[in-house]
Design a protein around this motif. Sequence first.
Motif, PDB file in Angstrom:
ATOM      1  N   LEU A   1     -14.273  68.872  22.471  1.00  0.00           N
ATOM      2  CA  LEU A   1     -13.938  68.126  21.256  1.00  0.00           C
ATOM      3  C   LEU A   1     -12.586  67.432  21.409  1.00  0.00           C
ATOM      4  O   LEU A   1     -12.454  66.239  21.103  1.00  0.00           O
ATOM      5  CB  LEU A   1     -13.921  69.069  20.047  1.00  0.00           C
ATOM      6  CG  LEU A   1     -13.515  68.447  18.714  1.00  0.00           C
ATOM      7  CD1 LEU A   1     -14.462  67.329  18.312  1.00  0.00           C
ATOM      8  CD2 LEU A   1     -13.457  69.527  17.634  1.00  0.00           C
ATOM      9  N   ASP A   2     -11.599  68.162  21.916  1.00  0.00           N
ATOM     10  CA  ASP A   2     -10.273  67.566  22.135  1.00  0.00           C
ATOM     11  C   ASP A   2     -10.351  66.364  23.079  1.00  0.00           C
ATOM     12  O   ASP A   2      -9.725  65.330  22.836  1.00  0.00           O
ATOM     13  CB  ASP A   2      -9.302  68.603  22.702  1.00  0.00           C
ATOM     14  CG  ASP A   2      -8.783  69.563  21.646  1.00  0.00           C
ATOM     15  OD1 ASP A   2      -8.868  69.236  20.443  1.00  0.00           O
ATOM     16  OD2 ASP A   2      -8.299  70.640  22.036  1.00  0.00           O
ATOM     17  N   ALA A   3     -11.107  66.493  24.145  1.00  0.00           N
ATOM     18  CA  ALA A   3     -11.230  65.396  25.111  1.00  0.00           C
ATOM     19  C   ALA A   3     -11.882  64.168  24.472  1.00  0.00           C
ATOM     20  O   ALA A   3     -11.444  63.034  24.716  1.00  0.00           O
ATOM     21  CB  ALA A   3     -12.031  65.860  26.331  1.00  0.00           C
ATOM     22  N   LEU A   4     -12.912  64.387  23.648  1.00  0.00           N
ATOM     23  CA  LEU A   4     -13.572  63.258  22.980  1.00  0.00           C
ATOM     24  C   LEU A   4     -12.619  62.572  22.006  1.00  0.00           C
ATOM     25  O   LEU A   4     -12.544  61.344  21.953  1.00  0.00           O
ATOM     26  CB  LEU A   4     -14.823  63.732  22.234  1.00  0.00           C
ATOM     27  CG  LEU A   4     -16.001  64.168  23.090  1.00  0.00           C
ATOM     28  CD1 LEU A   4     -17.098  64.748  22.214  1.00  0.00           C
ATOM     29  CD2 LEU A   4     -16.538  63.002  23.901  1.00  0.00           C
ATOM     30  N   LEU A   5     -11.882  63.385  21.246  1.00  0.00           N
ATOM     31  CA  LEU A   5     -10.946  62.806  20.287  1.00  0.00           C
ATOM     32  C   LEU A   5      -9.813  62.072  20.978  1.00  0.00           C
ATOM     33  O   LEU A   5      -9.315  61.066  20.466  1.00  0.00           O
ATOM     34  CB  LEU A   5     -10.422  63.889  19.347  1.00  0.00           C
ATOM     35  CG  LEU A   5     -11.474  64.515  18.421  1.00  0.00           C
ATOM     36  CD1 LEU A   5     -10.874  65.660  17.627  1.00  0.00           C
ATOM     37  CD2 LEU A   5     -12.113  63.478  17.517  1.00  0.00           C
ATOM     38  N   ASP A   6      -9.424  62.543  22.151  1.00  0.00           N
ATOM     39  CA  ASP A   6      -8.378  61.862  22.920  1.00  0.00           C
ATOM     40  C   ASP A   6      -8.794  60.443  23.301  1.00  0.00           C
ATOM     41  O   ASP A   6      -7.959  59.545  23.377  1.00  0.00           O
ATOM     42  CB  ASP A   6      -8.021  62.656  24.180  1.00  0.00           C
ATOM     43  CG  ASP A   6      -7.170  63.880  23.882  1.00  0.00           C
ATOM     44  OD1 ASP A   6      -6.644  63.997  22.747  1.00  0.00           O
ATOM     45  OD2 ASP A   6      -7.044  64.736  24.787  1.00  0.00           O
ATOM     46  N   THR A   7     -10.089  60.219  23.531  1.00  0.00           N
ATOM     47  CA  THR A   7     -10.551  58.873  23.905  1.00  0.00           C
ATOM     48  C   THR A   7     -10.413  57.896  22.746  1.00  0.00           C
ATOM     49  O   THR A   7     -10.300  56.692  22.965  1.00  0.00           O
ATOM     50  CB  THR A   7     -12.027  58.877  24.386  1.00  0.00           C
ATOM     51  OG1 THR A   7     -12.875  59.255  23.300  1.00  0.00           O
ATOM     52  CG2 THR A   7     -12.237  59.800  25.557  1.00  0.00           C
ATOM     53  N   ILE A   8     -10.402  58.424  21.528  1.00  0.00           N
ATOM     54  CA  ILE A   8     -10.314  57.575  20.334  1.00  0.00           C
ATOM     55  C   ILE A   8      -8.889  57.498  19.795  1.00  0.00           C
ATOM     56  O   ILE A   8      -8.489  56.483  19.223  1.00  0.00           O
ATOM     57  CB  ILE A   8     -11.260  58.108  19.232  1.00  0.00           C
ATOM     58  CG1 ILE A   8     -12.709  58.044  19.706  1.00  0.00           C
ATOM     59  CG2 ILE A   8     -11.118  57.319  17.939  1.00  0.00           C
ATOM     60  CD1 ILE A   8     -13.691  58.709  18.791  1.00  0.00           C
ATOM     61  N   SER A   9      -8.116  58.554  19.982  1.00  0.00           N
ATOM     62  CA  SER A   9      -6.811  58.664  19.314  1.00  0.00           C
ATOM     63  C   SER A   9      -5.814  57.571  19.693  1.00  0.00           C
ATOM     64  O   SER A   9      -4.869  57.320  18.954  1.00  0.00           O
ATOM     65  CB  SER A   9      -6.199  60.042  19.566  1.00  0.00           C
ATOM     66  OG  SER A   9      -5.903  60.205  20.935  1.00  0.00           O
ATOM     67  N   GLU A  10      -6.018  56.913  20.814  1.00  0.00           N
ATOM     68  CA  GLU A  10      -5.151  55.796  21.199  1.00  0.00           C
ATOM     69  C   GLU A  10      -5.357  54.596  20.275  1.00  0.00           C
ATOM     70  O   GLU A  10      -4.485  53.747  20.121  1.00  0.00           O
ATOM     71  CB  GLU A  10      -5.454  55.406  22.652  1.00  0.00           C
ATOM     72  CG  GLU A  10      -4.573  54.322  23.207  1.00  0.00           C
ATOM     73  CD  GLU A  10      -4.902  54.015  24.669  1.00  0.00           C
ATOM     74  OE1 GLU A  10      -4.560  52.901  25.108  1.00  0.00           O
ATOM     75  OE2 GLU A  10      -5.486  54.868  25.372  1.00  0.00           O
ATOM     76  N   TYR A  11      -6.544  54.544  19.641  1.00  0.00           N
ATOM     77  CA  TYR A  11      -6.929  53.384  18.842  1.00  0.00           C
ATOM     78  C   TYR A  11      -7.119  53.692  17.360  1.00  0.00           C
ATOM     79  O   TYR A  11      -7.359  52.796  16.560  1.00  0.00           O
ATOM     80  CB  TYR A  11      -8.232  52.792  19.386  1.00  0.00           C
ATOM     81  CG  TYR A  11      -8.183  52.542  20.858  1.00  0.00           C
ATOM     82  CD1 TYR A  11      -7.485  51.453  21.373  1.00  0.00           C
ATOM     83  CD2 TYR A  11      -8.817  53.403  21.758  1.00  0.00           C
ATOM     84  CE1 TYR A  11      -7.417  51.227  22.745  1.00  0.00           C
ATOM     85  CE2 TYR A  11      -8.763  53.180  23.123  1.00  0.00           C
ATOM     86  CZ  TYR A  11      -8.066  52.096  23.609  1.00  0.00           C
ATOM     87  OH  TYR A  11      -8.002  51.873  24.960  1.00  0.00           O
ATOM     88  N   ALA A  12      -7.071  54.994  16.992  1.00  0.00           N
ATOM     89  CA  ALA A  12      -7.357  55.363  15.605  1.00  0.00           C
ATOM     90  C   ALA A  12      -6.745  56.710  15.261  1.00  0.00           C
ATOM     91  O   ALA A  12      -6.508  57.534  16.147  1.00  0.00           O
ATOM     92  CB  ALA A  12      -8.865  55.424  15.387  1.00  0.00           C
ATOM     93  N   GLN A  13      -6.531  56.915  13.981  1.00  0.00           N
ATOM     94  CA  GLN A  13      -6.147  58.234  13.481  1.00  0.00           C
ATOM     95  C   GLN A  13      -7.429  58.987  13.148  1.00  0.00           C
ATOM     96  O   GLN A  13      -8.350  58.419  12.558  1.00  0.00           O
ATOM     97  CB  GLN A  13      -5.299  58.105  12.221  1.00  0.00           C
ATOM     98  CG  GLN A  13      -3.962  57.457  12.446  1.00  0.00           C
ATOM     99  CD  GLN A  13      -3.198  57.288  11.133  1.00  0.00           C
ATOM    100  OE1 GLN A  13      -3.733  57.452  10.051  1.00  0.00           O
ATOM    101  NE2 GLN A  13      -1.931  56.937  11.258  1.00  0.00           N
TER     102      GLN A  13
END
Length: 147
Positions: free
Chosen positions: A117-129
């Motif tokens: 889950l952390d890895a998936l969220l890391d792929t998005i967190s650069e572009y979104a909260q």
Amino acid sequence: MEYIIDDIDRAILASLAEDARQSLKVLSARVGLTSPSTAERVKRLEERGVIEGYGARVNLAALDYRIQALVRVRPLPGMLQKVDKLIQALPECIENDKVTGEDCFVMRLVVHSIEQLDALLDTISEYAQCNTSIVKSSPVKRRLPPI
């Protein structure tokens, strides 16, 4: 021309929602029509897009997807399209709704572990909260509203 759903169509839809694999003979008996009449009604419901398809309900835990998370996603300025594409490309995203309010998306992820889950969220967190909630249980599964 608008398609009117009558009580027999409603009975067909309710019965198919309960068990889409039932035989035409069983379905016909449940709705009180002959098999040819029932088949014609089902075909009409499909052609008009009332019935969009049929599918299997799969036990995600049996596939070792032990964690589900609901993630509210708020893209950073200018990143809406990028985030939309990232979400659509995630195979672990089993649902995604574009919503009103402060967030733009609410997605449902299934994962094997918190680390995944952390890895998936890391792929998005650069572009979104992202605001994430872990699903403890689902007392009401996806279902049809009253037909």
